[in-house]
Design a protein around this motif. Structure first.
Motif, PDB file in Angstrom:
ATOM      1  N   ARG A   1      34.306  37.526  25.640  1.00 30.81           N
ATOM      2  CA  ARG A   1      33.793  36.164  25.778  1.00 30.81           C
ATOM      3  C   ARG A   1      34.179  35.696  27.167  1.00 30.81           C
ATOM      4  N   ILE A   2      33.248  35.148  27.920  1.00 36.74           N
ATOM      5  CA  ILE A   2      33.530  34.713  29.282  1.00 36.74           C
ATOM      6  C   ILE A   2      34.252  33.373  29.223  1.00 36.74           C
ATOM      7  N   ASN A   3      35.557  33.433  29.143  1.00 29.65           N
ATOM      8  CA  ASN A   3      36.426  32.266  29.185  1.00 29.65           C
ATOM      9  C   ASN A   3      37.778  32.698  29.729  1.00 29.65           C
ATOM     10  N   GLU A   4      38.780  31.873  29.622  1.00 31.69           N
ATOM     11  CA  GLU A   4      40.077  32.170  30.208  1.00 31.69           C
ATOM     12  C   GLU A   4      40.751  33.380  29.561  1.00 31.69           C
ATOM     13  N   THR A   5      40.531  33.585  28.267  1.00 35.67           N
ATOM     14  CA  THR A   5      41.211  34.644  27.547  1.00 35.67           C
ATOM     15  C   THR A   5      40.359  35.884  27.320  1.00 35.67           C
ATOM     16  N   GLY A   6      39.052  35.736  27.319  1.00 39.65           N
ATOM     17  CA  GLY A   6      38.160  36.859  27.065  1.00 39.65           C
ATOM     18  C   GLY A   6      37.907  37.101  25.589  1.00 39.65           C
TER      19      GLY A   6
ATOM     20  N   VAL B   1      35.135  40.469  37.349  1.00 42.04           N
ATOM     21  CA  VAL B   1      34.026  39.519  37.487  1.00 42.04           C
ATOM     22  C   VAL B   1      34.247  38.207  36.729  1.00 42.04           C
ATOM     23  N   GLN B   2      35.323  38.116  35.971  1.00 42.55           N
ATOM     24  CA  GLN B   2      35.564  36.948  35.116  1.00 42.55           C
ATOM     25  C   GLN B   2      35.536  35.640  35.895  1.00 42.55           C
ATOM     26  N   GLN B   3      36.271  35.558  36.990  1.00 39.70           N
ATOM     27  CA  GLN B   3      36.369  34.295  37.720  1.00 39.70           C
ATOM     28  C   GLN B   3      35.043  33.864  38.330  1.00 39.70           C
ATOM     29  N   SER B   4      34.226  34.804  38.765  1.00 39.70           N
ATOM     30  CA  SER B   4      32.940  34.416  39.339  1.00 39.70           C
ATOM     31  C   SER B   4      31.933  34.012  38.256  1.00 39.70           C
ATOM     32  N   LEU B   5      32.056  34.570  37.068  1.00 42.40           N
ATOM     33  CA  LEU B   5      31.112  34.250  35.995  1.00 42.40           C
ATOM     34  C   LEU B   5      31.516  33.031  35.176  1.00 42.40           C
ATOM     35  N   ILE B   6      32.798  32.718  35.148  1.00 46.20           N
ATOM     36  CA  ILE B   6      33.292  31.664  34.268  1.00 46.20           C
ATOM     37  C   ILE B   6      32.709  30.295  34.628  1.00 46.20           C
ATOM     38  N   LYS B   7      32.389  30.089  35.897  1.00 46.17           N
ATOM     39  CA  LYS B   7      31.843  28.797  36.325  1.00 46.17           C
ATOM     40  C   LYS B   7      30.429  28.582  35.800  1.00 46.17           C
ATOM     41  N   THR B   8      29.631  29.614  35.807  1.00 43.19           N
ATOM     42  CA  THR B   8      28.229  29.502  35.429  1.00 43.19           C
ATOM     43  C   THR B   8      27.971  29.836  33.961  1.00 43.19           C
ATOM     44  N   TYR B   9      28.695  30.803  33.435  1.00 39.69           N
ATOM     45  CA  TYR B   9      28.409  31.321  32.097  1.00 39.69           C
ATOM     46  C   TYR B   9      29.571  31.108  31.126  1.00 39.69           C
TER      47      TYR B   9
END
Length: 105
Positions: free
Chosen positions: A95-100, A47-55
């Motif tokens: 953490r919702i970012n590129e690395t988590g 779900v990371q890629q779908s959430l990274i834009k908003t959150y």
């Protein structure tokens, strides 16, 4: 008027007793922690890629048994939200970012 500062020191060992772990106990804890994170990582990756834009830079707690995740702006908020539904469950927080992960080295 200046205030006098106390010279009293706190003995943290009495407040927070130190835990003496053997090297085997440390290695076992690290292995268990790594195995648990590896169970949670696929859920985060999914779900990371779908959430990274908003959150972006929000926190995500994953409960691996159910595959459910919770998101919130702060780490305590996400843990509280997850423990409301799963009070005794072990969670992993990303953490919702590129690395988590949080912060940088």
């Amino acid at each position: 008027m200046t205030e006098a500062k106390s010279n009293r020191t706190v003995c943290w060992g009495r407040i927070f007793p130190q835990i003496q772990w053997t090297q085997e106990q440390k290695a076992q804890w690290k292995a268990e922690h790594k195995a648990f994170k590896e169970r949670c990582q696929p859920i985060f990756d999914q779900v990371q890629q779908s959430l990274i834009k908003t959150y972006y830079n929000w926190y995500m707690a994953v409960e691996p048994e159910s595959g459910e995740y919770f998101i919130n702006k702060n780490a305590l908020g996400v843990a509280h939200k997850a423990h409301e539904k799963y009070p005794n469950a072990r969670l992993h927080v990303f953490r919702i970012n590129e690395t988590g992960v949080c912060g940088s080295v």
